[in-house]
Design an enzyme around this catalytic site. Sequence first.
Site, mmCIF file in Angstrom:
data_model
loop_
_atom_site.group_PDB
_atom_site.id
_atom_site.type_symbol
_atom_site.label_atom_id
_atom_site.label_comp_id
_atom_site.label_asym_id
_atom_site.label_seq_id
_atom_site.Cartn_x
_atom_site.Cartn_y
_atom_site.Cartn_z
ATOM 1 N N ASP A 42 0.815 -1.220 0.000
ATOM 2 C CA ASP A 42 0.000 0.000 0.000
ATOM 3 C C ASP A 42 0.850 1.272 0.000
ATOM 4 O OD1 ASP A 42 -2.365 -1.372 0.073
ATOM 5 O OD2 ASP A 42 -2.429 -1.460 2.264
ATOM 6 N N HIS A 244 27.599 6.253 -14.017
ATOM 7 C CA HIS A 244 26.337 6.375 -13.274
ATOM 8 C C HIS A 244 26.340 5.485 -12.028
ATOM 9 C CE1 HIS A 244 23.907 8.121 -16.889
ATOM 10 N NE2 HIS A 244 24.698 9.000 -16.312
ATOM 11 N N ASP A 261 28.545 13.487 -7.194
ATOM 12 C CA ASP A 261 27.672 14.225 -8.116
ATOM 13 C C ASP A 261 26.315 14.265 -7.427
ATOM 14 O OD1 ASP A 261 25.991 15.090 -10.149
ATOM 15 O OD2 ASP A 261 26.990 13.908 -11.710
ATOM 16 N N ASP A 272 22.815 20.642 -9.848
ATOM 17 C CA ASP A 272 23.556 19.466 -10.335
ATOM 18 C C ASP A 272 25.042 19.803 -10.242
ATOM 19 O OD1 ASP A 272 24.482 17.251 -11.658
ATOM 20 O OD2 ASP A 272 23.637 17.779 -13.613
ATOM 21 N N HIS A 351 31.418 11.516 -22.047
ATOM 22 C CA HIS A 351 30.074 12.088 -21.921
ATOM 23 C C HIS A 351 30.088 13.526 -22.450
ATOM 24 C CE1 HIS A 351 31.437 14.345 -18.368
ATOM 25 N NE2 HIS A 351 31.945 13.215 -17.896
ATOM 26 N N HIS A 355 24.420 20.351 -20.205
ATOM 27 C CA HIS A 355 22.992 20.142 -20.509
ATOM 28 C C HIS A 355 22.218 21.264 -19.839
ATOM 29 C CE1 HIS A 355 22.493 18.519 -16.410
ATOM 30 N NE2 HIS A 355 23.588 17.834 -16.614
ATOM 31 N N HIS A 362 18.209 17.152 -16.364
ATOM 32 C CA HIS A 362 18.532 17.303 -17.789
ATOM 33 C C HIS A 362 17.306 17.998 -18.356
ATOM 34 C CE1 HIS A 362 21.721 13.881 -18.025
ATOM 35 N NE2 HIS A 362 21.991 14.777 -17.111
ATOM 36 N N GLU A 387 30.614 20.461 -17.191
ATOM 37 C CA GLU A 387 31.033 19.309 -16.400
ATOM 38 C C GLU A 387 32.066 18.425 -17.096
ATOM 39 O OE1 GLU A 387 27.902 16.232 -16.023
ATOM 40 O OE2 GLU A 387 26.497 17.738 -16.730
ATOM 41 N N TYR A 391 38.331 9.869 -16.753
ATOM 42 C CA TYR A 391 38.101 8.614 -16.021
ATOM 43 C C TYR A 391 39.074 7.580 -16.566
ATOM 44 C CZ TYR A 391 33.959 11.502 -15.767
ATOM 45 O OH TYR A 391 33.114 12.579 -15.609
ATOM 46 N N ARG A 409 35.486 14.438 -12.024
ATOM 47 C CA ARG A 409 34.576 15.349 -12.745
ATOM 48 C C ARG A 409 34.408 16.590 -11.875
ATOM 49 N NH1 ARG A 409 30.963 12.094 -13.912
ATOM 50 N NH2 ARG A 409 29.342 12.314 -12.352
ATOM 51 N N GLU A 411 31.784 19.741 -11.889
ATOM 52 C CA GLU A 411 30.556 20.188 -12.553
ATOM 53 C C GLU A 411 29.989 21.421 -11.861
ATOM 54 O OE1 GLU A 411 27.269 17.376 -12.345
ATOM 55 O OE2 GLU A 411 26.314 18.365 -14.055
HETATM 56 N N1 GLY Z 1 23.932 14.257 -12.485
HETATM 57 C C1 GLY Z 1 23.677 14.008 -13.841
HETATM 58 C C2 GLY Z 1 24.554 14.803 -14.696
HETATM 59 O O1 GLY Z 1 25.542 15.313 -14.249
HETATM 60 O O2 GLY Z 1 24.269 15.027 -15.843
HETATM 61 MN MN MN Z 2 25.764 15.830 -12.251
HETATM 62 MN MN MN Z 3 24.993 17.276 -15.120
#
Ligand code: GLY
Ligand code: MN
Ligand code: MN
Length: 446
Positions: A42, A244, A261, A272, A351, A355, A362, A387, A391, A409, A411
């Site tokens: 539930d 991820h 992140d 983000d 990547h 964005h 995103h 960002e 890696y 990273r 960002e």
């Molecule tokens: N946290 C997702 C990205 O950095 O795009």
């Molecule tokens: Mn991110």
């Molecule tokens: Mn991002």
Amino acid sequence: MQPPPPLPPAEYAARRSGLLERLSPGSVAVLGGARQVLRNGDAHYRFRQNSDFWYLTGFPEPEALLVLRPGADDGIESALFCRGRDAHSELWDGARAGPERAAELYGLDAAYDVSQIDDLLTGWLDGADTLYSPSHRDPVLRRLIARTVGRVREQGGQRPKRRADILPLIHGARLCKSDGEIERLRYSAQVAAAAHRRAMRSVQPGQWEYQLEAEYLHEFMRHGAREAAYCGIVAGGANACVLHYTDNDRQLRAGELVLVDAGCEYQGYASDITRTFPVDGAFTAPQRDLYQVVLAANEALIDGIHQGSTKQELEAGAVRLLTRGLVDLGLLSGDVDALIEDGAHRTYYMHGVSHWLGLDVHDAGPYTEDRGRRSRTLHPGTVFTVEPGLYIAPDSADAAEHWRGIGIRIEDDVLIRPDGAVEVLSGDVPKSVEGITELMRQANPS
Ligand code: GLY
Ligand code: MN
Ligand code: MN
């Protein structure tokens, strides 16, 4: 930090007016809000409104619909359909606005019980010019539209002449943020920045990744950002090379970096931010060397942003800066232009660099303009991430041993202000080696 109050109904009304003006006269648009989703038994997942629906209504309840009717003869251009009042349900699950109060509370022309949607929509669709709805495959909305259009025909009426996707119109508007949205995105980023500072101060060897994640969630909630904007990545050591990674269930070790992140959501608006910092407060030489390449790319890209820069320029700039850095470190060898041509960087940087950011992490909105012919310019009111990352996988055959298992990273969230100035919304969290190590040293003097 002062949490901004909810946006006033007038802002949502202005967004609807803007959209109504862009719909062809005599047409009808139908949009559905999010529904509750069972987690198990539930128990439901915490409700989160559909971003487009939220953008146009600010209505926080599940199972609602919005109908827009530009130039409607009866003056009802914006109609909300929502759950009716129900003493028993409200005793268990909390108050509902109900159709009696929703129109006034949310500034709509009319509100109805959701059970009336079939009858009213059937009448409104009869003889309509265009029927706009979202192109995504929401089965409940699709069935409602099929049912009501079918009824128009059964009753001898005229079905809408055309069908059109409403999402490009909404997403185009969402791209350019209002002052009110900017204030909430700025706050969201300030809260996330405070959480990153808290994590830098509290991280310890032996801590579990989820314990560090808890520091973020605590700081988000403490400031009224009740949700993370996405599943946070807390990746110690080589876990940072899994882009991820969200298991967040390993113990952090001295000598490793941790890549986090994490961003929060405030009144629907996301932050983000990624920072990568040493678990024991000190970068090793290879960690620092790789870090400086990513940091230099992050800073050069942000410094180079101006009104009229394009997303494509950012992407190309990131590839060039990171490729050159990899050559300087000996991780790649050869001519930088030829390496870029070959996509050699993709082994270590796989990547995109940016964005849109807004109600979705995103965020919605096109990345091209002029019918897809050109990359979109980063114009005033846009908010986006920068960002870059590198890696070096633990099993990377081409990298010398000392680089392997390092993932970095950095960002940031960037706004082009209405006056054209560039503002780094996430600027309250250090990113230089000295800034990070100094903050960590102050928290753990020894
Ligand atoms: N946290 C997702 C990205 O950095 O795009
Ligand atoms: Mn991110
Ligand atoms: Mn991002």
